[in-house]
Design a protein around this motif. Structure first.
Motif, PDB file in Angstrom:
ATOM      1  N   LEU A  73     -17.215   3.846 -10.757  1.00  0.00           N
ATOM      2  CA  LEU A  73     -17.463   4.715 -11.531  1.00  0.00           C
ATOM      3  C   LEU A  73     -15.925   5.513 -11.702  1.00  0.00           C
ATOM      4  CD1 LEU A  73     -20.992   5.866 -11.237  1.00  0.00           C
ATOM      5  CD2 LEU A  73     -19.917   4.657 -13.389  1.00  0.00           C
ATOM      6  N   ALA A  74     -15.500   5.902 -10.464  1.00  0.00           N
ATOM      7  CA  ALA A  74     -14.261   6.668 -10.598  1.00  0.00           C
ATOM      8  C   ALA A  74     -13.209   5.890 -11.117  1.00  0.00           C
ATOM      9  CB  ALA A  74     -13.745   7.101  -9.157  1.00  0.00           C
ATOM     10  N   ALA A  75     -13.170   4.405 -10.768  1.00  0.00           N
ATOM     11  CA  ALA A  75     -11.895   3.782 -11.304  1.00  0.00           C
ATOM     12  C   ALA A  75     -12.076   3.783 -12.986  1.00  0.00           C
ATOM     13  CB  ALA A  75     -11.893   2.376 -10.796  1.00  0.00           C
ATOM     14  N   ALA A  76     -13.335   3.473 -13.226  1.00  0.00           N
ATOM     15  CA  ALA A  76     -13.567   3.288 -14.761  1.00  0.00           C
ATOM     16  C   ALA A  76     -13.182   4.605 -15.356  1.00  0.00           C
ATOM     17  CB  ALA A  76     -15.052   3.217 -15.035  1.00  0.00           C
ATOM     18  N   ARG A  77     -13.615   6.097 -14.730  1.00  0.00           N
ATOM     19  CA  ARG A  77     -13.428   7.195 -15.379  1.00  0.00           C
ATOM     20  C   ARG A  77     -11.805   7.304 -15.551  1.00  0.00           C
ATOM     21  NH1 ARG A  77     -17.566   9.061 -11.838  1.00  0.00           N
ATOM     22  NH2 ARG A  77     -19.305   9.534 -12.971  1.00  0.00           N
ATOM     23  N   LYS A  78     -11.017   6.977 -14.328  1.00  0.00           N
ATOM     24  CA  LYS A  78      -9.632   7.036 -14.646  1.00  0.00           C
ATOM     25  C   LYS A  78      -9.070   5.975 -15.659  1.00  0.00           C
ATOM     26  CE  LYS A  78      -5.243   5.958 -11.934  1.00  0.00           C
ATOM     27  NZ  LYS A  78      -4.898   5.705 -10.650  1.00  0.00           N
ATOM     28  N   ARG A  79      -9.647   4.836 -15.685  1.00  0.00           N
ATOM     29  CA  ARG A  79      -9.146   4.090 -16.852  1.00  0.00           C
ATOM     30  C   ARG A  79      -9.255   4.742 -18.196  1.00  0.00           C
ATOM     31  NH1 ARG A  79      -5.525   1.054 -19.011  1.00  0.00           N
ATOM     32  NH2 ARG A  79      -6.422  -0.769 -20.541  1.00  0.00           N
ATOM     33  N   ILE A  80     -10.536   5.242 -18.377  1.00  0.00           N
ATOM     34  CA  ILE A  80     -11.075   5.738 -19.528  1.00  0.00           C
ATOM     35  C   ILE A  80     -10.051   7.172 -20.150  1.00  0.00           C
ATOM     36  CG2 ILE A  80     -12.806   7.331 -20.676  1.00  0.00           C
ATOM     37  CD1 ILE A  80     -14.871   5.527 -19.018  1.00  0.00           C
ATOM     38  N   ARG A  81      -9.628   7.814 -18.884  1.00  0.00           N
ATOM     39  CA  ARG A  81      -8.801   9.024 -19.137  1.00  0.00           C
ATOM     40  C   ARG A  81      -7.466   8.444 -19.920  1.00  0.00           C
ATOM     41  NH1 ARG A  81     -11.292  11.035 -14.567  1.00  0.00           N
ATOM     42  NH2 ARG A  81      -9.287  10.136 -13.207  1.00  0.00           N
ATOM     43  N   GLU A  82      -7.091   7.237 -19.080  1.00  0.00           N
ATOM     44  CA  GLU A  82      -5.917   6.609 -19.691  1.00  0.00           C
ATOM     45  C   GLU A  82      -5.838   6.180 -21.105  1.00  0.00           C
ATOM     46  OE1 GLU A  82      -5.023   3.426 -16.586  1.00  0.00           O
ATOM     47  OE2 GLU A  82      -4.281   4.883 -15.017  1.00  0.00           O
ATOM     48  N   LEU A  83      -7.136   5.435 -21.429  1.00  0.00           N
ATOM     49  CA  LEU A  83      -7.254   5.023 -22.671  1.00  0.00           C
ATOM     50  C   LEU A  83      -7.173   5.918 -23.693  1.00  0.00           C
ATOM     51  CD1 LEU A  83      -9.827   2.113 -22.001  1.00  0.00           C
ATOM     52  CD2 LEU A  83      -7.650   1.831 -22.574  1.00  0.00           C
ATOM     53  N   GLU A  84      -7.968   7.011 -23.102  1.00  0.00           N
ATOM     54  CA  GLU A  84      -8.105   8.457 -24.056  1.00  0.00           C
ATOM     55  C   GLU A  84      -6.411   9.030 -24.577  1.00  0.00           C
ATOM     56  OE1 GLU A  84     -11.022  10.610 -22.416  1.00  0.00           O
ATOM     57  OE2 GLU A  84     -12.567   9.785 -23.755  1.00  0.00           O
ATOM     58  N   GLU A  85      -6.000   9.036 -23.363  1.00  0.00           N
ATOM     59  CA  GLU A  85      -4.636   9.491 -23.487  1.00  0.00           C
ATOM     60  C   GLU A  85      -3.631   8.610 -24.211  1.00  0.00           C
ATOM     61  OE1 GLU A  85      -1.438  11.405 -20.354  1.00  0.00           O
ATOM     62  OE2 GLU A  85      -1.791   9.239 -20.114  1.00  0.00           O
ATOM     63  N   GLU A  86      -3.799   7.406 -24.104  1.00  0.00           N
ATOM     64  CA  GLU A  86      -2.967   6.357 -24.831  1.00  0.00           C
ATOM     65  C   GLU A  86      -3.550   6.561 -26.471  1.00  0.00           C
ATOM     66  OE1 GLU A  86      -2.762   1.455 -25.438  1.00  0.00           O
ATOM     67  OE2 GLU A  86      -2.832   2.551 -23.347  1.00  0.00           O
TER      68      GLU A  86
END
Length: 403
Positions: A73-86
């Motif tokens: 979940l932590a990795a997924a949240r990090k990836r989500i933040r990256e996607l949102e930033e992108e």
């Protein structure tokens, strides 16, 4: 339209994105991802260990908050933040791509935002090589200098065009700029800038017939033979009549006397008729300009004004030799025809006529005087007629002194 086949990583990221946004609906998240709503719903169910269409509680392992699940979940949240930033970066970058060069716009965006996101990340997201960006930034000063030079040149071109009453095209504007001094410029460069500014010279209009021959009067021989050159000023002249259309009333008529050596308008007259007095007045004005016309040739068409006995008598009394072109051939009086065409297109500028007689007379007076003193002539090396005569006189004086 979404992809037909989504990789497992994309599906996992999509599910994680949905779960990270408690207030979001499946439909809104699917729209952000460009995926079908039901497709996303099935991914969520599959991640929960449920069959499509089956509603059940999350797996016990997730409820228990196992270590492996928490890490995922932590990795997924990090990836989500990256996607949102992108996503946010791309939305912001879209404002830079409204027009102009796409590469320049991308470089400018990276330069404006690199302190927040870093050059490497921005270049990766925008598909821009870092070497291209650094080269663009390294040459910024030289590029800005060129743009400033271009802007100053555009301002000078705009002013020259305005000063010519909007009549000059690229060749005459180029000549004007060269006489002003400054950086060297060619007419193609000027033409390109004029197109970018929406500027252009005036164009030709349809010619109106003013020559009405009098078959009963004797005709003078053709002493010009289409040789529209002269070795010295005040030796060869051409004359013609053109009409000035005026709205709501009868037109005015302009008679001219043009020196073939310098293309100077030596004499002219305007009247609301085409009687012989009109061309006599123009010739008298030329005599006042030159002091004497003795020995000069006066070439005209076969209009009844020029074939009249009154005009022939004036020519004899002033020492002018009459010359006439062939009947119906405008090429035999091409210089006068060209002058009339330039006068019409540069004063009317596409209009059908002047609103009243006073306006027509004032416009004609302004153009005719500027023609001699300021208007550049292609036949004279882009000099005005009076400037050409001054140069001609200076050269003649120098040769005489040398001899």
């Amino acid at each position: 339209m979404g992809m037909k086949h989504y990789p497992a990583e994309f599906k996992a990221d999509a599910v994680a994105l949905y779960r990270s946004r408690p207030g979001a609906t499946i439909k809104s998240v699917a729209a952000d991802l460009g995926a079908n709503t039901e497709t996303l719903r099935n991914w969520i169910r599959a991640a929960d260990g449920r069959r499509p269409g089956v509603h059940s509680a999350p797996p016990a392992a997730v409820q228990a908050g196992g270590g492996d699940v928490q890490a995922e979940l932590a990795a997924a949240r990090k990836r989500i933040r990256e996607l949102e930033e992108e996503r946010d970066i791309l939305r912001e970058a879209a404002r830079y791509f409204g027009d102009g060069d796409a590469l320049v716009n991308r470089c400018q965006f990276v330069d404006d935002h690199h302190r927040r996101h870093g050059v490497e990340r921005l270049c990766d997201i925008l598909g821009l090589s870092r070497s291209s960006f650094y080269y663009w930034r390294h040459t910024a000063a030289a590029r800005t200098a060129r743009q400033n030079v271009e802007a100053r040149l555009a301002a000078r071109i705009h002013k020259v065009h305005q000063d010519s009453d909007g009549t000059y095209g690229a060749p005459r504007i180029t000549a004007e700029l060269r006489d002003e001094g400054g950086p060297a410029v060619n007419h193609k460069h000027v033409a390109r800038i004029m197109r970018s500014l929406g500027l252009e010279g005036v164009r030709l209009r349809r010619r109106h017939r003013t020559t009405v021959a009098d078959q009963a009067e004797p005709k003078a021989p053709d002493l010009i033979g289409r040789d529209f050159t002269a070795a010295a000023v005040n030796t060869k002249y051409v004359g013609d009549i053109t009409y000035l259309p005026v709205s709501g009333t009868k037109p005015l008529y302009l008679a001219t006397v043009i020196d073939l050596a310098s293309r100077r308008l030596a004499g002219w007259a305007i009247a609301d008729h085409m009687r012989t007095e009109l061309v006599i007045d123009a010739l008298a004005a030329a005599e006042r300009t030159r002091g004497s016309l003795a020995g000069a040739v006066m070439h005209t068409d076969h209009g009844s004004q020029y074939t009249s006995r009154a005009f022939a008598e004036i020519c004899r009394s002033t020492g002018v030799h009459q010359s006439m072109s062939a009947v119906g051939s405008s090429a035999d009086n091409a210089v006068a025809e060209s002058f009339n065409a330039a006068f019409k297109r540069e004063t009317l500028k596409g209009r059908k006529g002047w609103s009243n007689e006073r306006e027509a007379r004032l416009d004609a007076f302004r153009w005719l005087t500027r023609y001699n003193t300021r208007r550049r002539h292609s036949h004279l090396g882009q000099r005005s007629p009076i400037a050409y005569e001054n140069d001609f006189q200076a050269a003649a004086t120098t040769m005489a002194q040398a001899a």
